[in-house]
Structures are given as C-alpha cells and as structure tokens.
Design a protein around this motif. Structure first.
Motif, short mmCIF file in Angstrom:
data_model
loop_
_atom_site.label_atom_id
_atom_site.label_comp_id
_atom_site.label_asym_id
_atom_site.label_seq_id
_atom_site.Cartn_x
_atom_site.Cartn_y
_atom_site.Cartn_z
N HIS A 1 16.90 -14.83 -7.37
CA HIS A 1 16.51 -15.58 -8.35
C HIS A 1 17.24 -16.98 -9.05
N PHE A 2 16.78 -17.81 -8.77
CA PHE A 2 17.76 -19.63 -9.64
C PHE A 2 18.53 -19.09 -8.69
N TRP A 3 19.43 -21.03 -9.08
CA TRP A 3 20.54 -21.33 -7.84
C TRP A 3 21.68 -20.89 -8.33
N MET A 4 22.03 -20.77 -8.58
CA MET A 4 22.96 -19.69 -9.77
C MET A 4 23.50 -18.45 -9.07
N SER A 5 22.18 -17.26 -9.47
CA SER A 5 22.22 -16.10 -8.75
C SER A 5 22.08 -15.96 -7.11
N GLY A 6 21.60 -17.56 -6.57
CA GLY A 6 21.80 -17.47 -5.39
C GLY A 6 23.10 -17.26 -4.73
N VAL B 1 15.82 -2.44 -2.60
CA VAL B 1 15.64 -4.03 -2.74
C VAL B 1 16.90 -4.68 -4.39
N ALA B 2 17.16 -5.08 -4.03
CA ALA B 2 18.16 -5.81 -5.49
C ALA B 2 17.31 -7.10 -6.01
N LEU B 3 17.81 -7.46 -6.85
CA LEU B 3 16.45 -8.40 -7.16
C LEU B 3 17.74 -8.72 -8.36
N VAL B 4 18.51 -9.98 -8.54
CA VAL B 4 19.69 -10.60 -8.79
C VAL B 4 18.67 -11.98 -9.63
N SER B 5 18.84 -11.96 -10.83
CA SER B 5 18.55 -12.69 -11.82
C SER B 5 19.23 -13.20 -13.33
N TYR C 1 19.35 -6.79 -11.36
CA TYR C 1 21.00 -7.15 -11.49
C TYR C 1 21.23 -8.56 -12.31
N THR C 2 21.35 -8.43 -13.41
CA THR C 2 21.39 -9.62 -14.48
C THR C 2 22.63 -9.50 -15.74
N ARG C 3 23.01 -11.04 -15.84
CA ARG C 3 24.62 -10.99 -16.79
C ARG C 3 24.24 -10.44 -17.98
N ARG C 4 25.07 -9.27 -18.32
CA ARG C 4 25.56 -8.90 -19.96
C ARG C 4 25.51 -10.31 -20.87
N ASP C 5 24.84 -10.22 -21.47
CA ASP C 5 24.95 -11.22 -23.00
C ASP C 5 24.72 -10.43 -24.21
#
Length: 413
Positions: free
Chosen positions: A116-121, A12-16, A54-58
């Motif tokens: 998760h969330f529209w930009m992740s979408g 499963v890939a969760l994109v946030s 998967y989350t953006r490197r901040d």
C-alpha cells in the motif's frame, strides 16, 4: 466471487510503510490509508485469512508485534530511526525495510503480499522478487496527480513517478480504488489489463445513522470537515464558503492533538483566514480525532464538506453517507464514484467557495432534501462499500494472482 466457506485460507502480508493501522487519525500523515489498511486486514481475517500488517517503527515504545484483533497482527519494522519521519523523507529507508521483509519471509513466507503506497511497493518488490512471492499493489495516491496539482510545493522525492511506474510494472496486479485512477495509471504506461478496481470501504456497523452525536454547543446548522489538515484538503475553501452562509457553524476536525492546536502552523494559517473573512467566531478546530469518535462527529453534522483539490479516493464521504449525513464534495478522483449527485449529496468544482456555499445552502434550506440525501447515501454504502464486499473483491484479486487468469480490467466491487 468465492464465499468464505469455499475460499482457501491464505496467509496475507499487508505492507504499509508509513500508514500504521494503529495511528490516531487526522495527523499530517495519518488518514484514509490507515483506515483502509486496518479495516481491510480485519475484513480479510473475518473471511478466515491470517493477516500481518508490516509498518515502519516510528516510536521506541510499542512492542515489535501487536495483535490488532483476532487474525490480524501488526509488525513494526526497524527501518530508519524509531521516531516520526515525514513520509516524503522515508525513501532512503525502503531498502532496509525490504531486506527486513525478505529475512522474515525466508522461513515462513506469506501466500500473497499486498503493498500500500508506492514506497511500500518498492520495499515489497525488493523482497518478493528475491523470494518469488506474488505481489498485488494499491497506490492510494499517485505522484503524477500530486505533481500536477501541487507543482513547486510537491515535496515528494524526485524519483517518485519513475519508482511508481516500476512498482506497477513489477507487481503481479494493481488494485485501483476508482475509475479515475485507472485512467491516470494508463497515462503512466501501466497496462489496463493488469488492473482491477476494488474501492475502499466503510464499517457499516460502526458508521450508522443511529447512535450518539457529538455536542458542539451550538444551535446553528453544523458543517463538518474531517481529515488530514493539509492545504490540498481545502479547509480554506470551507472557511471562505462559510462567509456566504451566515447562519452556519463550521467544525474542522484533524491535525495535531487537541492540546497542541494553538502551535500548529496550518491551524494558525486557517484561523488567520477565518479572521480575515469575518467568521472566526463560527469556526472551531478539534485537533486529531480518535477512530471511535468519528461516527458521532459525522452524526452531529447537517452537512459534511469534502472540498479537496484532488482526492485519490476519499474515505470521509463514505463514512458520512453511512451515517446518513449528506455530503458536498469536489468532483475529483474517487469522489466522482462515491458521491452520487443529486441522490446522496452534491459535487462541486474544486477551489470554488461560491459553488460550495450554494450547494451547502441548498441542503441547509430544505430538511426534507437533506434527509432524502442521507437515506440514499446510506443505501448506496450498504449496496457497494461494505468491508465484507471490499474484502471479497480483494480476495478475488489474490486468488487471481495465485492462479493466473486471462488478463482484463475488472471492477470487482
């Protein structure tokens, strides 16, 4: 629903994109979605699935990949500068985010992607369309609702509503978190037959009535507001209500780290409102709160306040109820589903300090009623909102995406 023993093990890939499961809670862009993604990932892993978030490197500091717990990895995606960027400014980096996902998945594709969330979408849709992968999507918040309530102060990109509609039309299933969201999605033109309802959840082993409680150094009845420190969460309503509750103390938890609260514009604004209301000596600000410290904060409170103008779902009421603490919340969004009035607490109109004060005062005056509400809240959470149940409901949606079924709106949990 399938049991963990009979369900196939999925990758499963969760994109946030902005809400990392590693974040400290209470910051301007760190709240319920971070908790949801972290706990859902863990609960899916408990059911035997392999999960990558998967989350953006901040920040330049963390490694590319972090093991959050057995079965769950967090992958930092290089999209945009490696520093904090407000989430409303992240849209230009979503093509790069999506291209990174596609590159990662060409050789080893997940069985299912859940954004998760529209930009992740948007990012996930870019990658899954290219590779032909199944995509489920959870919005967490809708631009139409935000625009309706915030109007000129809404800082979302102009294309948000159009983009959200495109995500809803392009994904295979939409996972709504409450019944109110289904109605809002219908107004956007997302067909109801494409929607499943699976609520957010709470860790019922960590959030319990038993355990240590925070010591706030007061003998006054203690009110707590916990969460992101942004105007729509209604802290100013809590402060105004406090002026009508002369015996109570209010703790507001959230915002920047504790050593930077004096510099925070929102805290300075709220302190000014407290001074004007004559309650500055009865309001304190803790700053951002670590996940592990939240249960003891909730246990210490006599009543937890959730007075948001609007609330797509609302994790805090569930966490408070799991700790056996009664809740007074606004009758909006997901709180209409979670807070059963009068059993577990009270629901009041938004932006109404007098109504908030009346409901809180009623609970503070009667310890037996408070105890009954707390016990009922705990039972309600155990019956409906444990992460094992939420993960099972989410898993059922994944299996439906992988094996298409007759379309119908279903409430999985």
């Amino acid at each position: 629903m399938t049991s963990p023993d009979t369900c196939p093990r999925l990758s499963v890939a969760l994109v946030s994109e902005h809400a990392s499961p590693l974040a400290v809670l209470g910051g301007v862009d760190a709240g319920g979605q971070n908790v949801h993604v972290a706990r859902l990932a863990g609960a899916l892993a408990d059911r035997g699935h392999r999960v990558t978030v998967y989350t953006r490197r901040d920040s330049a500091e963390p490694p590319d990949e972090v093991v959050l717990r057995p079965g769950v990895r967090v992958r930092h995606v290089p999209a945009g500068p490696p520093r904090h960027v407000p989430k409303d400014a992240l849209l230009p980096y979503m093509p790069a985010f999506g291209d990174f996902l596609a590159a990662q998945w060409r050789d080893r594709a997940p069985d299912v992607v859940h954004s998760h969330f529209w930009m992740s979408g948007l990012a996930a849709l870019r990658a899954t369309r290219e590779l032909g992968l199944p995509l489920a999507h959870t919005y967490h918040a809708l631009g139409t609702v935000k625009r309706r309530h915030q109007r000129d102060s809404d800082t979302s990109p102009r294309s948000r509503v159009t983009d959200e509609t495109a995500v809803g039309e392009g994904c295979h299933r939409v996972i709504a978190t409450c019944r109110d969201e289904v109605t809002e999605l219908g107004r956007m033109g997302i067909t109801a037959s494409k929607i499943d309802v699976v609520p957010c959840g709470v860790d019922t082993a960590r959030f319990t009535p038993d355990g240590p409680a925070a010591d706030h150094g007061t003998r006054r009845p203690l009110l707590l507001q916990l969460g992101r420190l942004v105007p729509r969460k209604g802290a100013e309503v809590s402060i105004a209500a406090l002026a009508r509750l002369p015996e109570a103390q209010l703790v507001i938890a959230g915002g920047p780290p504790a050593d930077r609260t004096d510099q925070d514009p929102e805290i300075r604004r709220l302190r000014g409102l407290a001074r004007a209301a004559g309650v500055a000596d009865r309001v304190s600000f803790t700053g951002g709160v670590r996940c592990e410290d939240v249960p003891q904060l909730l246990r210490a409170a006599d009543v937890v306040l959730c007075p948001a103008d609007y609330e797509p779902f609302g994790i805090v009421p569930l966490e408070a109820m799991a700790c056996g603490t009664p809740v007074v919340a606004t009758a909006v969004g997901g709180q209409l589903d979670t807070v059963s009035d009068p059993d577990c607490g009270r629901l009041v109109p938004p932006r109404d300090p007098a109504a908030l004060a009346r409901a809180v005062g009623e609970l503070l005056r009667d310890g037996a009623v408070r105890a009954a509400c707390g016990a009922a809240g705990r039972r309600r959470v155990l019956a409906r909102y444990g992460w094992e149940q939420v993960a099972a409901g989410t898993e059922a949606v994944y299996l439906g995406v992988l094996s298409p079924r007759p379309a119908a709106v279903t409430e999985v949990v």
